[in-house]
Motif scaffolding. Structure first.
Motif, mmCIF file in Angstrom:
data_model
loop_
_atom_site.group_PDB
_atom_site.id
_atom_site.type_symbol
_atom_site.label_atom_id
_atom_site.label_comp_id
_atom_site.label_asym_id
_atom_site.label_seq_id
_atom_site.Cartn_x
_atom_site.Cartn_y
_atom_site.Cartn_z
ATOM 1 N N UNK A 5 0.524 -1.327 -0.048
ATOM 2 C CA UNK A 5 0.124 0.084 -0.366
ATOM 3 C C UNK A 5 0.601 0.898 0.469
ATOM 4 N N UNK A 6 0.840 2.108 -1.247
ATOM 5 C CA UNK A 6 0.931 3.433 -0.914
ATOM 6 C C UNK A 6 -0.352 4.506 -1.064
ATOM 7 N N UNK A 7 0.114 4.885 -0.054
ATOM 8 C CA UNK A 7 -0.557 6.462 0.275
ATOM 9 C C UNK A 7 -0.386 7.739 0.387
ATOM 10 N N UNK A 8 -0.155 8.370 -0.816
ATOM 11 C CA UNK A 8 0.364 10.017 -0.190
ATOM 12 C C UNK A 8 -0.271 11.212 -0.978
ATOM 13 N N UNK A 9 -0.221 11.452 0.577
ATOM 14 C CA UNK A 9 -0.975 12.822 0.803
ATOM 15 C C UNK A 9 -0.485 14.595 0.754
ATOM 16 N N UNK A 10 -0.289 14.948 -0.602
ATOM 17 C CA UNK A 10 0.579 16.144 -0.865
ATOM 18 C C UNK A 10 -0.523 18.043 -0.351
#
Length: 299
Positions: A5-10
């Motif tokens: 799982x890869x979860x990026x918040x920018x």
């Protein structure tokens, strides 16, 4: 099935942010049917302080503070998680729903743990409309699981999946008016209908597999955080504190090995992926989110 799982918040801003405090619910839970082999949360710019703790509901929470002036803040969570389909003791599933209410019968094993999930919460109001909608499924003497699954079917069939119909703060009356929404709204609606009748149910935040295993259909909500509901089912025998049956009204199904649980609470406000406070003179900001849940192709 193992997933990466890869979860990026920018977050981007039009002026410098000089101080940023953040809280993130992005680390999957350790559960009987779910094992977290690896979990890492990276913050850019590098935070002056970062730590993890466990909250009231047992969720892993990451806290951070960034003091370096920045116009771009990126929170990336990478996890490797082994998931199997939950296994239930279904001997308790047919008990009448009226007997599964923790506030009505506090003597039920585990009732004290479930009680706060049977009352209203900031985003799950017990409206008359929710009570009436739930009453169609929660008929006298009906089994608790049969009734809950019927409610799930009716929400799925009666409300449109529409990501323009609601906002992250939409209320139960607004969801009824819109006759649609996203997974968060469907979960809140189901919670309101169940809790208005005294049943305990919790909001679950997590993920769906981006690429489904062979032979299984791709579900709505992949490539983003997903939300569903778990309904408390007291056990009729033994010393257990009850079971939590995971139901997804967005996709009209029980949760299986495609569902990765991250955090649970009363509603979305308890477990947003990221929230915080910033100090800045910026007048505009932009939020982008990227999620990928990939199964291990070697399995």
């Amino acid at each position: 099935m193992r997933y990466t799982v890869s979860h990026t918040t920018t977050y981007s801003y039009d002026e410098d942010v000089t101080n940023s405090f953040g809280i993130a619910h992005v680390t999957p839970r350790e559960l009987p049917h779910q094992h977290v082999a690896k979990a890492e949360v990276r913050i850019n710019p590098a935070p002056a302080d970062q730590s993890s703790d466990v909250d009231f509901y047992g969720n892993t929470v990451t806290y951070f503070q960034v003091l370096e002036p920045h116009q771009l803040l990126e929170i990336t969570a990478v996890s490797e998680v082994d998931v199997s389909t939950p296994v239930y003791d279904e001997t308790s599933f047919d008990q009448p729903w009226e007997r599964a209410r923790p506030l009505v019968d506090p003597s039920l094993p585990g009732a004290w743990r479930a009680a706060d999930l049977a009352v209203a919460s900031p985003l799950v109001e017990h409206t008359q409309e929710a009570y009436d909608f739930g009453a169609v499924s929660l008929t006298e003497g009906r089994g608790v699981v049969e009734a809950a699954e019927d409610l799930m079917h009716r929400i799925h069939g009666g409300f449109d999946y529409d990501d323009t119909a609601t906002t992250v703060t939409s209320t139960i009356p607004e969801i009824f008016t819109a006759e649609g929404g996203v997974c968060q709204d469907f979960a809140h609606l189901m919670l309101a209908c169940l809790r208005a009748h005294g049943l305990a149910a919790r909001y679950v935040s997590g993920y769906l597999a981006t690429t489904p295993p062979p032979g299984k259909p791709r579900l709505v909500g992949a490539d983003a955080s997903h939300a569903w509901v778990e309904v408390w089912v007291p056990q009729l025998s033994g010393a257990g504190t009850g079971q939590w049956l995971a139901l997804d009204p967005t996709n009209d199904t029980r949760a299986d090995d495609r569902y990765l649980s991250v955090a649970w609470g009363r509603d979305y406000a308890d477990v947003p992926p990221v929230k915080g406070v910033i100090y800045t003179e910026a007048t505009t900001s932009t939020l982008t989110v990227s999620v990928d849940v990939a199964p291990d192709q070697q399995e």
